[in-house]
Design a protein around this motif. Structure first.
Motif, mmCIF file in Angstrom:
data_model
loop_
_atom_site.group_PDB
_atom_site.id
_atom_site.type_symbol
_atom_site.label_atom_id
_atom_site.label_comp_id
_atom_site.label_asym_id
_atom_site.label_seq_id
_atom_site.Cartn_x
_atom_site.Cartn_y
_atom_site.Cartn_z
ATOM 1 N N GLN A 148 0.806 -1.219 0.000
ATOM 2 C CA GLN A 148 0.000 0.000 0.000
ATOM 3 C C GLN A 148 0.840 1.270 0.000
ATOM 4 O OE1 GLN A 148 -2.127 -1.728 3.360
ATOM 5 N NE2 GLN A 148 -4.056 -1.146 2.404
ATOM 6 N N ASP A 149 2.112 1.160 0.317
ATOM 7 C CA ASP A 149 3.021 2.307 0.278
ATOM 8 C C ASP A 149 3.775 2.399 -1.040
ATOM 9 O OD1 ASP A 149 2.355 3.049 2.909
ATOM 10 O OD2 ASP A 149 3.802 1.620 3.737
ATOM 11 N N GLY A 150 3.450 1.507 -1.973
ATOM 12 C CA GLY A 150 4.120 1.518 -3.265
ATOM 13 C C GLY A 150 5.458 0.798 -3.260
ATOM 14 N N GLN A 151 5.781 0.108 -2.173
ATOM 15 C CA GLN A 151 7.051 -0.607 -2.051
ATOM 16 C C GLN A 151 6.954 -1.959 -2.749
ATOM 17 O OE1 GLN A 151 8.089 -1.482 2.002
ATOM 18 N NE2 GLN A 151 10.183 -2.110 1.519
ATOM 19 N N ILE A 152 7.929 -2.256 -3.601
ATOM 20 C CA ILE A 152 7.945 -3.539 -4.297
ATOM 21 C C ILE A 152 8.281 -4.650 -3.314
ATOM 22 C CG2 ILE A 152 9.064 -4.915 -6.094
ATOM 23 C CD1 ILE A 152 9.578 -2.332 -7.628
ATOM 24 N N VAL A 153 7.460 -5.700 -3.327
ATOM 25 C CA VAL A 153 7.665 -6.826 -2.411
ATOM 26 C C VAL A 153 8.875 -7.644 -2.872
ATOM 27 C CG1 VAL A 153 6.680 -8.969 -1.518
ATOM 28 C CG2 VAL A 153 5.229 -6.938 -1.796
ATOM 29 N N LYS A 154 9.802 -7.878 -1.949
ATOM 30 C CA LYS A 154 10.977 -8.706 -2.210
ATOM 31 C C LYS A 154 10.739 -10.081 -1.585
ATOM 32 C CE LYS A 154 13.185 -5.201 -4.027
ATOM 33 N NZ LYS A 154 13.408 -5.131 -5.498
ATOM 34 N N TRP A 155 10.712 -11.087 -2.418
ATOM 35 C CA TRP A 155 10.411 -12.433 -1.938
ATOM 36 C C TRP A 155 11.682 -13.120 -1.460
ATOM 37 C CZ3 TRP A 155 5.390 -12.970 -1.451
ATOM 38 C CH2 TRP A 155 4.552 -12.220 -2.281
ATOM 39 N N PRO A 156 11.622 -13.853 -0.346
ATOM 40 C CA PRO A 156 12.823 -14.493 0.199
ATOM 41 C C PRO A 156 13.376 -15.596 -0.686
ATOM 42 C CG PRO A 156 10.859 -15.182 1.420
ATOM 43 C CD PRO A 156 10.443 -14.062 0.523
ATOM 44 N N THR A 157 12.489 -16.294 -1.405
ATOM 45 C CA THR A 157 12.919 -17.346 -2.333
ATOM 46 C C THR A 157 12.033 -17.313 -3.574
ATOM 47 O OG1 THR A 157 11.415 -19.048 -1.463
ATOM 48 C CG2 THR A 157 13.580 -18.832 -0.388
ATOM 49 N N LYS A 158 12.525 -17.907 -4.651
ATOM 50 C CA LYS A 158 11.736 -17.989 -5.871
ATOM 51 C C LYS A 158 10.470 -18.808 -5.659
ATOM 52 C CE LYS A 158 15.531 -17.376 -9.170
ATOM 53 N NZ LYS A 158 16.287 -17.987 -10.302
ATOM 54 N N LYS A 159 10.562 -19.844 -4.842
ATOM 55 C CA LYS A 159 9.399 -20.687 -4.596
ATOM 56 C C LYS A 159 8.340 -19.958 -3.772
ATOM 57 C CE LYS A 159 10.000 -24.506 -6.822
ATOM 58 N NZ LYS A 159 9.071 -24.887 -7.927
ATOM 59 N N THR A 160 8.769 -19.043 -2.899
ATOM 60 C CA THR A 160 7.792 -18.248 -2.148
ATOM 61 C C THR A 160 6.990 -17.371 -3.105
ATOM 62 O OG1 THR A 160 9.348 -18.170 -0.299
ATOM 63 C CG2 THR A 160 7.469 -16.671 -0.204
ATOM 64 N N GLU A 161 7.682 -16.755 -4.046
ATOM 65 C CA GLU A 161 7.013 -15.930 -5.042
ATOM 66 C C GLU A 161 6.094 -16.778 -5.920
ATOM 67 O OE1 GLU A 161 8.161 -12.458 -8.285
ATOM 68 O OE2 GLU A 161 9.584 -14.089 -7.935
ATOM 69 N N GLU A 162 6.566 -17.959 -6.297
ATOM 70 C CA GLU A 162 5.757 -18.830 -7.143
ATOM 71 C C GLU A 162 4.498 -19.301 -6.407
ATOM 72 O OE1 GLU A 162 6.022 -22.914 -9.862
ATOM 73 O OE2 GLU A 162 7.791 -22.208 -8.770
ATOM 74 N N MET A 163 4.652 -19.604 -5.121
ATOM 75 C CA MET A 163 3.488 -20.021 -4.349
ATOM 76 C C MET A 163 2.468 -18.891 -4.266
ATOM 77 S SD MET A 163 3.201 -21.487 -0.447
ATOM 78 C CE MET A 163 3.758 -23.146 -0.847
ATOM 79 N N PHE A 164 2.942 -17.663 -4.078
ATOM 80 C CA PHE A 164 2.038 -16.505 -4.058
ATOM 81 C C PHE A 164 1.321 -16.382 -5.400
ATOM 82 C CE2 PHE A 164 1.391 -11.893 -4.843
ATOM 83 C CZ PHE A 164 0.461 -11.654 -3.848
ATOM 84 N N ALA A 165 2.066 -16.538 -6.499
ATOM 85 C CA ALA A 165 1.460 -16.476 -7.833
ATOM 86 C C ALA A 165 0.398 -17.566 -7.993
ATOM 87 C CB ALA A 165 2.542 -16.634 -8.907
ATOM 88 N N TYR A 166 0.676 -18.741 -7.451
ATOM 89 C CA TYR A 166 -0.271 -19.853 -7.564
ATOM 90 C C TYR A 166 -1.571 -19.545 -6.821
ATOM 91 C CZ TYR A 166 -2.015 -24.645 -7.688
ATOM 92 O OH TYR A 166 -2.791 -25.758 -7.910
ATOM 93 N N PHE A 167 -1.449 -18.961 -5.628
ATOM 94 C CA PHE A 167 -2.651 -18.589 -4.878
ATOM 95 C C PHE A 167 -3.431 -17.488 -5.605
ATOM 96 C CE2 PHE A 167 -0.601 -20.423 -0.965
ATOM 97 C CZ PHE A 167 -1.602 -21.335 -0.687
ATOM 98 N N ILE A 168 -2.722 -16.520 -6.171
ATOM 99 C CA ILE A 168 -3.384 -15.447 -6.920
ATOM 100 C C ILE A 168 -4.140 -16.024 -8.114
ATOM 101 C CG2 ILE A 168 -2.967 -13.465 -8.434
ATOM 102 C CD1 ILE A 168 -2.875 -12.696 -5.536
ATOM 103 N N ALA A 169 -3.505 -16.946 -8.830
ATOM 104 C CA ALA A 169 -4.148 -17.552 -10.006
ATOM 105 C C ALA A 169 -5.389 -18.341 -9.616
ATOM 106 C CB ALA A 169 -3.154 -18.446 -10.739
#
Length: 303
Positions: A148-169
């Motif tokens: 909400q502050d416009g800060q880009i989220v930095k994911w700790p691992t590639k799989k964490t980001e992928e899991m987030f993408a999977y939930f979004i999808a």
């Protein structure tokens, strides 16, 4: 959601009174004006906060197409009523949401309410994009999430980001842990993959907390569901909302084009999204082709 603030313009008294009754008796509409004279309607609409304008096309003085062009407001949705199907192309040229063939029925008024509410919600989300801090997720083209502050989220691992993408999808769906394990770690045996699911869920929750994302990741039976605590902007969700509509106006098609800024998760190698990526691309191309054919129809002479 608040009721749809509605104005009716119809020069035939019988049709006007019938539509007034349908609108007044419907729980999703609030009738704020009904006119048999389009000139009088035009004078008043400018000072009213109109969500929906139902207007006949064939009227003396100012026809419905002219009225729509002059009265259009950013948040106003226009629905034409006409006895002539050939005016459909003209309706979409002035960015109408839809058109209804006369005689207008109670059922037609009810069915279109769902579409009108959906678009109102999209317009409200667009307004949030400019007026208030809001979390945003870009799925088309480069995958990126900002808080909400416009800060880009930095994911700790590639799989964490992928899991987030999977939930979004899988918008708002409960996903079984074994399915997650199979989709994200297909090369591993079941028990090791599920162990990775647990670890990555933990990292995802910590990232949500670290970046103050308005999300809740809940455990449900043998699975998980990701839910938004407040309104967030996700281009994939907006695209789905629009693509579910049978007809799109020129303005809505432009919005669809703006949303579709590239393939789904274009910069990511996620095997589980290949079919979804292709399906969304086909949906986009089909909608674009359909609208092109509609707008290529010759304009009807003004009534």
């Amino acid at each position: 959601m608040s009721m749809l603030r509605t104005v009716i313009v119809e020069d035939e008294w019988l049709a006007l009174n019938m539509m007034k009754r349908y609108i007044e008796e419907h729980p999703k509409y609030e009738l704020i004006g009904a006119y048999s004279d389009p000139v009088e309607a035009l004078k008043d609409i400018s000072r009213l906060q109109v969500d929906v304008l139902f207007t006949d096309i064939g009227m003396p003085g100012i026809n419905g197409l002219q009225l729509a062009k002059r009265a259009k407001q950013d948040s106003m949705q226009i629905v034409f009523t006409t006895a002539h199907r050939e005016y459909a192309a003209d309706a979409f040229r002035v960015d109408a949401v839809d058109y209804m063939l006369k005689p207008v029925t109670r059922r037609a008024i009810d069915e279109i309410a769902v579409k009108l509410e959906r678009i109102k919600r999209l317009l409200a989300m667009e307004a949030l994009n400019f007026k208030a801090p809001v979390m945003k997720v870009q799925c088309f083209g480069s995958f990126q999430t900002t808080n909400q502050d416009g800060q880009i989220v930095k994911w700790p691992t590639k799989k964490t980001e992928e899991m987030f993408a999977y939930f979004i999808a899988n918008e708002g769906q409960i996903v079984n842990k074994w399915i997650i394990a199979d989709r994200l770690w297909p090369e591993m045996d079941g028990s090791r993959a599920v162990h990775n699911v647990y670890n990555t869920i933990y990292r995802l929750k910590k990232t949500i907390e670290e970046f103050s994302l308005p999300l809740s990741l809940r455990t449900m039976n043998e699975g998980y569901v990701l839910e938004a605590d407040v309104a967030i902007i996700v281009d994939l969700y907006d695209f789905r909302e629009l693509s579910e509509q049978k007809e799109l106006t020129a303005g809505q098609l432009q919005l669809l084009q703006n949303l579709y800024s590239g393939y789904l998760f274009q910069d990511k190698d996620y095997p589980w999204c290949i079919n979804l990526r292709e399906s969304l691309e086909m949906t986009y191309l089909t909608k674009q082709q359909h609208m092109s054919l509609t707008l290529e129809q010759p304009a009807s002479p003004e009534q």
